[in-house]
Design an enzyme around this catalytic site. Structure first.
Site, PDB file in Angstrom:
ATOM      1  N   LYS A   1       5.805   3.536  19.034  1.00 60.70           N
ATOM      2  CA  LYS A   1       5.514   3.444  17.593  1.00 60.70           C
ATOM      3  C   LYS A   1       4.314   4.336  17.233  1.00 60.70           C
ATOM      4  O   LYS A   1       4.317   5.025  16.220  1.00 60.70           O
ATOM      5  CB  LYS A   1       5.191   1.981  17.268  1.00 60.70           C
ATOM      6  CG  LYS A   1       5.615   1.544  15.891  1.00 60.70           C
ATOM      7  CD  LYS A   1       5.553   0.023  15.804  1.00 60.70           C
ATOM      8  CE  LYS A   1       4.704  -0.414  14.655  1.00 60.70           C
ATOM      9  NZ  LYS A   1       4.394  -1.839  14.703  1.00 60.70           N
TER      10      LYS A   1
ATOM     11  N   ARG B   1      -0.786  -0.556  21.864  1.00 59.44           N
ATOM     12  CA  ARG B   1       0.053  -1.345  22.784  1.00 59.44           C
ATOM     13  C   ARG B   1       1.497  -0.859  22.722  1.00 59.44           C
ATOM     14  O   ARG B   1       2.225  -0.919  23.678  1.00 59.44           O
ATOM     15  CB  ARG B   1      -0.042  -2.834  22.476  1.00 59.44           C
ATOM     16  CG  ARG B   1       0.544  -3.236  21.141  1.00 59.44           C
ATOM     17  CD  ARG B   1       0.605  -4.743  20.987  1.00 59.44           C
ATOM     18  NE  ARG B   1       1.072  -5.087  19.644  1.00 59.44           N
ATOM     19  CZ  ARG B   1       1.146  -6.296  19.191  1.00 59.44           C
ATOM     20  NH1 ARG B   1       0.750  -7.314  19.938  1.00 59.44           N
ATOM     21  NH2 ARG B   1       1.580  -6.539  17.978  1.00 59.44           N
TER      22      ARG B   1
ATOM     23  N   LYS C   1       0.806  -1.235   0.000  1.00 56.47           N
ATOM     24  CA  LYS C   1       0.000   0.000   0.000  1.00 56.47           C
ATOM     25  C   LYS C   1       0.836   1.282   0.000  1.00 56.47           C
ATOM     26  O   LYS C   1       0.407   2.287  -0.554  1.00 56.47           O
ATOM     27  CB  LYS C   1      -0.934   0.020   1.221  1.00 56.47           C
ATOM     28  CG  LYS C   1      -2.199  -0.794   1.026  1.00 56.47           C
ATOM     29  CD  LYS C   1      -3.133  -0.575   2.207  1.00 56.47           C
ATOM     30  CE  LYS C   1      -4.408  -1.352   2.048  1.00 56.47           C
ATOM     31  NZ  LYS C   1      -5.393  -1.054   3.076  1.00 56.47           N
TER      32      LYS C   1
ATOM     33  N   ASP D   1     -10.169   3.465   1.640  1.00 56.12           N
ATOM     34  CA  ASP D   1     -10.365   2.938   2.997  1.00 56.12           C
ATOM     35  C   ASP D   1     -11.042   3.977   3.895  1.00 56.12           C
ATOM     36  O   ASP D   1     -11.916   3.638   4.704  1.00 56.12           O
ATOM     37  CB  ASP D   1      -9.023   2.540   3.626  1.00 56.12           C
ATOM     38  CG  ASP D   1      -8.534   1.187   3.112  1.00 56.12           C
ATOM     39  OD1 ASP D   1      -9.380   0.386   2.665  1.00 56.12           O
ATOM     40  OD2 ASP D   1      -7.315   0.942   3.151  1.00 56.12           O
TER      41      ASP D   1
ATOM     42  N   GLY E   1      -1.971   0.562   9.697  1.00 54.95           N
ATOM     43  CA  GLY E   1      -2.414   1.158   8.440  1.00 54.95           C
ATOM     44  C   GLY E   1      -3.901   1.484   8.431  1.00 54.95           C
ATOM     45  O   GLY E   1      -4.298   2.562   7.966  1.00 54.95           O
TER      46      GLY E   1
ATOM     47  N   GLY F   1      -5.533   0.503  18.255  1.00 53.87           N
ATOM     48  CA  GLY F   1      -4.584   0.090  17.222  1.00 53.87           C
ATOM     49  C   GLY F   1      -4.048   1.307  16.499  1.00 53.87           C
ATOM     50  O   GLY F   1      -4.720   2.346  16.431  1.00 53.87           O
TER      51      GLY F   1
END
Ligand code: NAP
Length: 521
Positions: free
Chosen positions: A405, A401, A317, A353, A380, A377
């Site tokens: 990041k 989590r 992607k 999306d 992507g 989450g």
């Protein structure tokens, strides 16, 4: 409509099941392959005692196949055993012979003879020489089936199809002008080119449209006799292989893996609804650059397929962006492209999306301005959701989590960030909770949920992006405390509908696309 045939391959150890499968194959097949190497040794005589294949063949021709294990068969068979089989009065239609037994089987005993070559590991370097050798044998059809480990491996087989058509045309032209040369003494020889494996699936779908004599199909999903085989029902009803031709517009999903994708079912249902000469194919692509260079880009491709667009999925992607001539603003802002449209050889990238996510949410919840939304989450999918939610004016908080990041994403979209935990009570203070983690997905994560009923009992709506299974553990948790839910299938269909509209400028048939996807879950 093309002239190609669908051959359903029948394989069973016992005669009764073998015969039962033949009867079932008759529903879809133009030709039925009888894999005698699947039958246990003592069952072959029983088979001939139980049915009269010659009589049955009046309906649909049979191909007799008797291969040893190293040639892709099911049994250990010595050359002597195979010679004995081919000369023991089993002549019931067409014979599929390996090169080493072709000379020893009498051509006049069979209605047609195929000389076949299989390589289950890869594509041999000398594939063209092998093809020429097989073509020089006294047969009617040459079958070459090789394993494609990446999609570009299948190019070699496709080139043989092109070569075969040129050679046959040369023979026909020579005959037409009464040139009594060597050519005139030759006969046209048909070809069955197959790239096996998931990466070669497209050759099974497009072969007939481009002049292949036949394509092989399984009796049903789960009963494949070779890797990458598609069921006869799907070949006919989903991919409409009998109706395709060289002008058919080709769309598909590029990613790795793609075998689980529901997109072929949704998009082909939409093409069928509008009666378009178009097909949508799963393209398992490991090396994106090589796929685009050797198969798609007009200036460098080695084979000529009428590509018009792609869905793009994991892991391509982001990587696809550098190959595009134009990227739309939404895709740029999200940093990912899930849709490519090819216009005049130029590649245009979009992202559906975000719209696919927000449309079902708007329909269920209404105005999202100032709604407090927890997104669980930070991958992507979360990125597309957050983009769409921010555009609607919602207040978003990411629960992740891996905080380090996720910080990049939170900073980029200027949203709050909290740790994701099954003990945390924070999600209960939100209006909407969205699961953008894979927890709950069919397989080993199926019984998992990112948070429990207690943590969401006071929210107004939960939305799970996971679509398989249809009802996830997360949705059950919400249901148990009376919270309304949206499942991932809504987004899946909605983003596919947006893609369909981009490609065709037509209305996407929601009912047909949803049903097609739902049936496969
Ligand atoms: P992704 O890029 O791999 O991101 C997954 C996210 O979930 C990451 O933030 C990851 O955290 C987190 N995560 C993974 N396992 C976790 C666990 N055990 N506990 C907590 N967090 C966990 O995947 P994606 O593309 O965003 O897709 C996410 C889900 O959405 C998938 O199930 C996908 O099928 C679904 N999806 C559905 C649609 C639809 O149309 N319905 C569209 C797109 C995606 P780390 O960063 O720490 O690994």
């Amino acid at each position: 409509m093309n002239n190609g045939k669908i051959c359903v391959s029948v394989c069973a150890e016992k005669t009764d099941e073998f015969i039962k499968n033949i009867k079932r194959a008759e529903e879809f097949a133009d030709v039925i392959e009888l894999r005698f190497d699947c039958l246990e040794a003592n069952q072959i005589d029983l088979f001939f005692a139980k049915i009269n294949p010659r009589q049955r063949m009046n309906k649909i021709p049979f191909i007799v196949t008797f291969r040893s294990k190293e040639q892709g068969g099911k049994r250990e068979l010595t050359k002597e055993k195979r010679d004995c089989f081919w000369n023991s009065g089993n002549e019931i239609g067409w014979a599929d012979l390996e090169e080493d037994v072709v000379e020893d089987s009498f051509s006049w005993l069979w209605d047609k003879r195929i000389c076949s070559y299989h390589d289950f590991k890869g594509v041999p370097e000398n594939i063209e020489r092998i093809y020429k050798r097989l073509r020089a044998t006294d047969v009617d059809i040459v079958k070459i089936a090789v394993q494609a480990n990446d999609i570009t491996d299948s190019i070699a087989v496709w080139k043989l199809l092109e070569q075969s058509k040129r050679e046959n045309k040369g023979i026909t032209d020579s005959l037409a002008v009464w040139k009594l040369s060597e050519h005139a003494k030759q006969k046209s020889i048909e070809i069955i080119p197959i790239a096996m494996g998931e990466a070669g699936k497209w050759t099974r779908i497009l072969g007939l449209a481009h002049g292949a004599f036949m394509t092989y199909a399984s009796l049903e999903t789960g009963k494949e006799t070779a890797s990458g085989q598609i069921s006869a029902k799907d070949l006919i009803e989903t991919y409409r292989v009998r109706e395709l031709d060289a002008q058919t517009e080709i769309y598909g999903i590029i990613g790795n893996p793609v075998s689980h994708s529901l997109s072929p079912f949704m998009h082909n249902a939409a093409f069928k609804f509008h009666n378009l000469n178009a097909v949508y194919i799963p393209f398992e692509v490991k090396n994106l650059n090589e796929f685009l260079r050797r198969m798609v880009k007009p200036e460098t491709r080695e084979i000529d397929l009428n590509f018009k667009g792609f869905s793009v999925t994991i892991p391509h992607k982001q990587a696809i962006i550098e190959y595009l001539d134009f990227v739309d603003e939404t895709a740029k802002a999200i940093g990912a492209v899930n849709t490519v449209k090819i216009i005049g050889g130029k590649f245009h990238g979009f992202n559906t999306d975000a719209e696919g996510f927000i449309e079902p949410l708007r329909n269920s919840y209404g105005d999202l301005r100032d709604a407090k939304i927890a997104v669980l989450g930070a991958g992507g999918a979360a990125r597309a959701c957050i983009y769409a939610l921010k555009k609607e004016g919602a207040n978003v908080c990411i629960f992740a989590r891996n905080i380090e990041k996720a910080k990049i994403l939170a900073k980029e979209f200027d949203v709050e960030l909290k740790p994701l935990s099954t003990q945390h009570s924070a999600p209960s203070t939100f209006d909407i909770v969205v699961n953008a983690t894979p927890l709950g997905t069919k397989g080993k994560l199926e019984n998992e949920t990112p948070i429990f009923a207690e943590q969401i009992k006071s929210v107004k709506l939960v939305y799970d992006l996971v679509y398989n299974p249809f009802e996830t553990q997360f949705l059950r948790e919400a249901g148990s405390v009376g919270v309304p839910t949206i499942g991932g299938l809504a987004m899946l269909v909605s983003q596919a509908m947006e893609q369909f509209k981009i490609w065709t400028q037509l209305d996407a048939p929601m009912k047909e696309m949803s049903q097609a996807a739902f049936r496969r879950l």
